[in-house]
Scaffold this motif. Structure first.
Motif, PDB file in Angstrom:
ATOM      1  N   ALA A   2      20.973  45.989  38.193  1.00 34.18           N
ATOM      2  CA  ALA A   2      20.549  44.624  38.535  1.00 34.18           C
ATOM      3  C   ALA A   2      20.659  43.724  37.305  1.00 34.18           C
ATOM      4  O   ALA A   2      20.371  44.151  36.182  1.00 34.18           O
ATOM      5  N   ASP A   3      21.074  42.495  37.521  1.00 29.00           N
ATOM      6  CA  ASP A   3      21.195  41.527  36.426  1.00 29.00           C
ATOM      7  C   ASP A   3      19.894  41.376  35.655  1.00 29.00           C
ATOM      8  O   ASP A   3      19.905  41.308  34.420  1.00 29.00           O
ATOM      9  N   THR A   4      18.792  41.306  36.378  1.00 34.32           N
ATOM     10  CA  THR A   4      17.511  41.098  35.699  1.00 34.32           C
ATOM     11  C   THR A   4      17.186  42.247  34.760  1.00 34.32           C
ATOM     12  O   THR A   4      16.712  42.028  33.647  1.00 34.32           O
ATOM     13  N   ASP A   5      17.469  43.475  35.181  1.00 38.18           N
ATOM     14  CA  ASP A   5      17.220  44.633  34.323  1.00 38.18           C
ATOM     15  C   ASP A   5      18.155  44.628  33.117  1.00 38.18           C
ATOM     16  O   ASP A   5      17.718  44.809  31.973  1.00 38.18           O
ATOM     17  N   LEU A   6      19.443  44.430  33.372  1.00 38.02           N
ATOM     18  CA  LEU A   6      20.406  44.422  32.268  1.00 38.02           C
ATOM     19  C   LEU A   6      20.060  43.369  31.223  1.00 38.02           C
ATOM     20  O   LEU A   6      20.117  43.635  30.016  1.00 38.02           O
ATOM     21  N   LEU A   7      19.717  42.196  31.672  1.00 40.55           N
ATOM     22  CA  LEU A   7      19.395  41.120  30.734  1.00 40.55           C
ATOM     23  C   LEU A   7      18.171  41.469  29.901  1.00 40.55           C
ATOM     24  O   LEU A   7      18.171  41.269  28.681  1.00 40.55           O
ATOM     25  N   TRP A  43      17.126  44.447  29.100  1.00 34.16           N
ATOM     26  CA  TRP A  43      17.490  45.508  28.157  1.00 34.16           C
ATOM     27  C   TRP A  43      18.299  44.943  26.995  1.00 34.16           C
ATOM     28  O   TRP A  43      18.038  45.265  25.843  1.00 34.16           O
ATOM     29  N   LEU A  44      19.269  44.094  27.311  1.00 31.05           N
ATOM     30  CA  LEU A  44      20.134  43.543  26.270  1.00 31.05           C
ATOM     31  C   LEU A  44      19.401  42.568  25.358  1.00 31.05           C
ATOM     32  O   LEU A  44      19.743  42.436  24.189  1.00 31.05           O
ATOM     33  N   MET A  45      18.398  41.888  25.895  1.00 33.46           N
ATOM     34  CA  MET A  45      17.626  40.937  25.090  1.00 33.46           C
ATOM     35  C   MET A  45      16.443  41.600  24.387  1.00 33.46           C
ATOM     36  O   MET A  45      15.724  40.967  23.646  1.00 33.46           O
ATOM     37  N   GLY A  46      16.247  42.898  24.635  1.00 31.52           N
ATOM     38  CA  GLY A  46      15.154  43.622  24.008  1.00 31.52           C
ATOM     39  C   GLY A  46      13.793  43.291  24.586  1.00 31.52           C
ATOM     40  O   GLY A  46      12.769  43.563  23.964  1.00 31.52           O
ATOM     41  N   GLN A  47      13.762  42.734  25.782  1.00 28.45           N
ATOM     42  CA  GLN A  47      12.497  42.375  26.424  1.00 28.45           C
ATOM     43  C   GLN A  47      11.836  43.564  27.099  1.00 28.45           C
ATOM     44  O   GLN A  47      10.642  43.541  27.358  1.00 28.45           O
ATOM     45  N   GLU A  48      12.630  44.577  27.415  1.00 28.58           N
ATOM     46  CA  GLU A  48      12.126  45.814  28.006  1.00 28.58           C
ATOM     47  C   GLU A  48      12.893  46.972  27.395  1.00 28.58           C
ATOM     48  O   GLU A  48      14.072  46.831  27.074  1.00 28.58           O
TER      49      GLU A  48
END
Length: 93
Positions: free
Chosen positions: A60-65, A67-72
């Motif tokens: 999912a876009d929300t998950d990928l973003l 992870w890539l932004m270091g938010q999760e």
């Protein structure tokens, strides 16, 4: 979820399909992260690397973003090497 590949799909068609999926994610942020990466890297990837990229596109876009932004934190079963390569690609510009 297992990916189903079209048995009649040739390599050029697969590259076009993956490139399209990278550029048309549903969120502009992910389009801008995955699209240029696909443009630059897909043509040089072997079959196994294309499989890994295709699996990443299933996320999912929300998950990928996040992870890539270091938010999760990235889940253990995620492709950490591919995600790290995406980040290196984005910061190299």
């Amino acid at each position: 979820m297992a990916l189903q590949k079209d048995a009649g799909e040739d390599s050029a068609m697969r590259l076009r399909r993956l490139r399209y999926r990278a550029w048309h994610r549903g969120t502009k942020e992910m389009d801008l992260l995955l699209g240029p990466y696909a443009d630059a890297r897909l043509a040089t990837m072997d079959g196994a690397e294309l499989d890994r990229f295709e699996t990443l596109l299933e996320e999912a876009d929300t998950d990928l973003l996040k992870w890539l932004m270091g938010q999760e934190p990235t889940p253990e079963d995620a492709d950490h090497d591919l995600l790290a390569d995406l980040l290196r690609f984005r910061t190299a510009k």
